[in-house]
Motif scaffolding. Structure first.
Motif, PDB file in Angstrom:
ATOM      1  N   VAL A  44       0.862  -1.184   0.000  1.00  0.00           N
ATOM      2  CA  VAL A  44       0.000   0.000   0.000  1.00  0.00           C
ATOM      3  C   VAL A  44       0.898   1.233   0.000  1.00  0.00           C
ATOM      4  CG1 VAL A  44      -1.656   1.310   1.399  1.00  0.00           C
ATOM      5  CG2 VAL A  44      -1.897  -1.175   1.176  1.00  0.00           C
ATOM      6  N   CYS A  45       0.520   2.244  -0.761  1.00  0.00           N
ATOM      7  CA  CYS A  45       1.274   3.496  -0.753  1.00  0.00           C
ATOM      8  C   CYS A  45       1.053   4.199   0.589  1.00  0.00           C
ATOM      9  CB  CYS A  45       0.829   4.397  -1.901  1.00  0.00           C
ATOM     10  SG  CYS A  45       1.540   6.058  -1.811  1.00  0.00           S
ATOM     11  N   SER A  46       2.121   4.334   1.375  1.00  0.00           N
ATOM     12  CA  SER A  46       1.978   4.904   2.716  1.00  0.00           C
ATOM     13  C   SER A  46       1.548   6.366   2.668  1.00  0.00           C
ATOM     14  CB  SER A  46       3.293   4.767   3.496  1.00  0.00           C
ATOM     15  OG  SER A  46       4.342   5.432   2.817  1.00  0.00           O
ATOM     16  N   GLN A  47       1.998   7.095   1.646  1.00  0.00           N
ATOM     17  CA  GLN A  47       1.635   8.511   1.542  1.00  0.00           C
ATOM     18  C   GLN A  47       0.141   8.675   1.244  1.00  0.00           C
ATOM     19  OE1 GLN A  47       4.166   7.002  -0.001  1.00  0.00           O
ATOM     20  NE2 GLN A  47       5.988   8.286  -0.039  1.00  0.00           N
ATOM     21  N   LEU A  48      -0.359   7.849   0.316  1.00  0.00           N
ATOM     22  CA  LEU A  48      -1.786   7.914  -0.020  1.00  0.00           C
ATOM     23  C   LEU A  48      -2.635   7.430   1.160  1.00  0.00           C
ATOM     24  CD1 LEU A  48      -4.061   8.430  -2.015  1.00  0.00           C
ATOM     25  CD2 LEU A  48      -3.647   6.172  -3.017  1.00  0.00           C
ATOM     26  N   ALA A  81      -8.080  12.114   6.311  1.00  0.00           N
ATOM     27  CA  ALA A  81      -9.412  12.570   5.873  1.00  0.00           C
ATOM     28  C   ALA A  81     -10.499  11.963   6.754  1.00  0.00           C
ATOM     29  CB  ALA A  81      -9.631  12.203   4.410  1.00  0.00           C
ATOM     30  N   ILE A  82     -10.378  10.661   7.047  1.00  0.00           N
ATOM     31  CA  ILE A  82     -11.376   9.987   7.902  1.00  0.00           C
ATOM     32  C   ILE A  82     -11.380  10.613   9.291  1.00  0.00           C
ATOM     33  CG2 ILE A  82     -12.062   7.798   8.965  1.00  0.00           C
ATOM     34  CD1 ILE A  82     -10.605   6.388   6.598  1.00  0.00           C
ATOM     35  N   ALA A  83     -10.180  10.808   9.841  1.00  0.00           N
ATOM     36  CA  ALA A  83     -10.067  11.385  11.194  1.00  0.00           C
ATOM     37  C   ALA A  83     -10.663  12.791  11.242  1.00  0.00           C
ATOM     38  CB  ALA A  83      -8.610  11.409  11.634  1.00  0.00           C
ATOM     39  N   VAL A 127     -10.212  13.213  -1.773  1.00  0.00           N
ATOM     40  CA  VAL A 127      -9.951  13.825  -3.083  1.00  0.00           C
ATOM     41  C   VAL A 127      -9.577  15.295  -2.908  1.00  0.00           C
ATOM     42  CG1 VAL A 127     -11.056  14.572  -5.240  1.00  0.00           C
ATOM     43  CG2 VAL A 127     -11.344  12.214  -4.434  1.00  0.00           C
ATOM     44  N   ARG A 128     -10.282  15.987  -2.017  1.00  0.00           N
ATOM     45  CA  ARG A 128      -9.984  17.407  -1.780  1.00  0.00           C
ATOM     46  C   ARG A 128      -8.547  17.565  -1.276  1.00  0.00           C
ATOM     47  NH1 ARG A 128      -9.546  20.970   1.986  1.00  0.00           N
ATOM     48  NH2 ARG A 128      -9.961  19.537   3.701  1.00  0.00           N
ATOM     49  N   ARG A 129      -8.162  16.728  -0.314  1.00  0.00           N
ATOM     50  CA  ARG A 129      -6.822  16.816   0.261  1.00  0.00           C
ATOM     51  C   ARG A 129      -5.736  16.404  -0.744  1.00  0.00           C
ATOM     52  NH1 ARG A 129      -6.419  16.229   6.226  1.00  0.00           N
ATOM     53  NH2 ARG A 129      -8.383  17.028   7.032  1.00  0.00           N
ATOM     54  N   LEU A 130      -6.036  15.374  -1.533  1.00  0.00           N
ATOM     55  CA  LEU A 130      -5.080  14.911  -2.545  1.00  0.00           C
ATOM     56  C   LEU A 130      -4.789  15.992  -3.573  1.00  0.00           C
ATOM     57  CD1 LEU A 130      -5.869  11.262  -3.756  1.00  0.00           C
ATOM     58  CD2 LEU A 130      -3.686  12.165  -2.942  1.00  0.00           C
TER      59      LEU A 130
END
Length: 290
Positions: free
Chosen positions: A133-137, A144-146, A247-250
């Motif tokens: 898994v990409c750790s950065q993503l 975002a969940i938090a 998506v907003r944060r990315l």
């Protein structure tokens, strides 16, 4: 063809994104056949995203029938650099309750009938996959969940996702075996996606949506489709909020991912020794190394 940097693969219960604006259906053709469904390109949180229903919008594909290679290759053709995979899972730990969200960082492969590579036919590549898994993503996703502070959801950062063949759910013996391995959740789809995304140099992370306790829990009935569907519907609402915030944060701060150069040292075959047919088939993956 329309393009998007962010791809969303929706699993059971998440067949469309209600918040998508300016929607366009795109039929994508790949060297590996057709994807599970038309790819929906639209605007989410002001950004262009590509959405694909993993099992088809009417849920017509078994986990073993999903055209994983076509799905990931289609995302690559559309310019996708980050994939968020929303997936229904069973929990293998008491603390990961139904309706909770898990962002795993490891996988165990228990599949038997899946093609999980684009390579072969005269070209050999071995990607590094110690950290699948990409750790950065994953960090963008968990942050975002938090930040959303969903009242009925507990977030679990990290953990191991067992990918089983299906379509039957686990036996109790299997469920207890996976618990003895300290696995966190179990699903049927994400490992082929993660391997192929890495080969396609796309950052990948899983948003695992817990629907049930598999069949190991003595105080809960064995998993049934009715139970799963009821929790899927509640999960889907929360998942859409999470995806929108991610998506907003990315888009505000797209992270560099090691996945974006995963093939740099992975290809063992000299490209001038590869047939023209194979090179043409994999041109999208190989062109930067030709």
């Amino acid at each position: 063809m329309a393009e998007a940097k962010i791809g969303i693969i929706g699993g059971s219960g998440l067949y469309k994104m209600e918040a998508l604006k300016d929607v366009e259906e795109v039929i994508v053709s790949t060297p590996f056949g057709s994807p599970s469904d038309a790819v929906i390109i639209g605007t989410l949180a002001g950004n262009s995203v590509a959405f694909l229903a993993r099992h088809g919008r009417n849920h017509t594909l078994l986990p073993s029938e999903v055209p994983y290679r076509a799905n990931i290759y289609a995302m690559k053709q559309l310019g996708v650099e980050y994939i968020i995979s929303a997936s229904a899972v069973g929990s293998l730990k008491a603390e990961a309750k139904p309706l909770d969200m898990v962002v795993p960082d490891q996988f165990i492969d228990r599949t038997k009938n899946r093609v999980s590579t684009f390579f072969g036919e005269g070209i050999v590549a071995h990607i590094a996959f110690a950290d699948p898994v990409c750790s950065q993503l994953a960090k963008v996703l968990t942050d975002a969940i938090a930040a959303l502070n969903l009242t009925d959801v507990t977030l679990h950062r990290g953990g191991t996702y067992v990918c089983m063949e299906g379509p039957a759910f686990s036996t109790k013996a299997e469920s207890h075996l996976y618990r003895s391995w300290d696995a966190t959740v179990i699903g049927m789809t994400n490992l082929p996606e993660a391997k192929l995304a890495r080969e396609a140099e796309i950052a990948y992370a899983t948003l695992a949506l817990v629907t049930d306790y598999d069949c190991w829990h003595p105080d809960h009935d064995s998993v049934t489709v009715e139970m799963v569907i009821a929790n899927l519907q509640r999960n889907a609402t929360n998942a859409q909020k999470v995806i929108q915030e991610t998506v907003r944060r990315l888009s505000e701060n797209p992270p560099h991912s090691e996945a974006h150069s995963a093939l740099k040292y992975a290809i063992l075959t000299q490209l001038d020794k590869v047939s023209q047919e194979t090179k043409q088939k994999l041109e999208l993956l190989l062109k930067k190394y030709m």
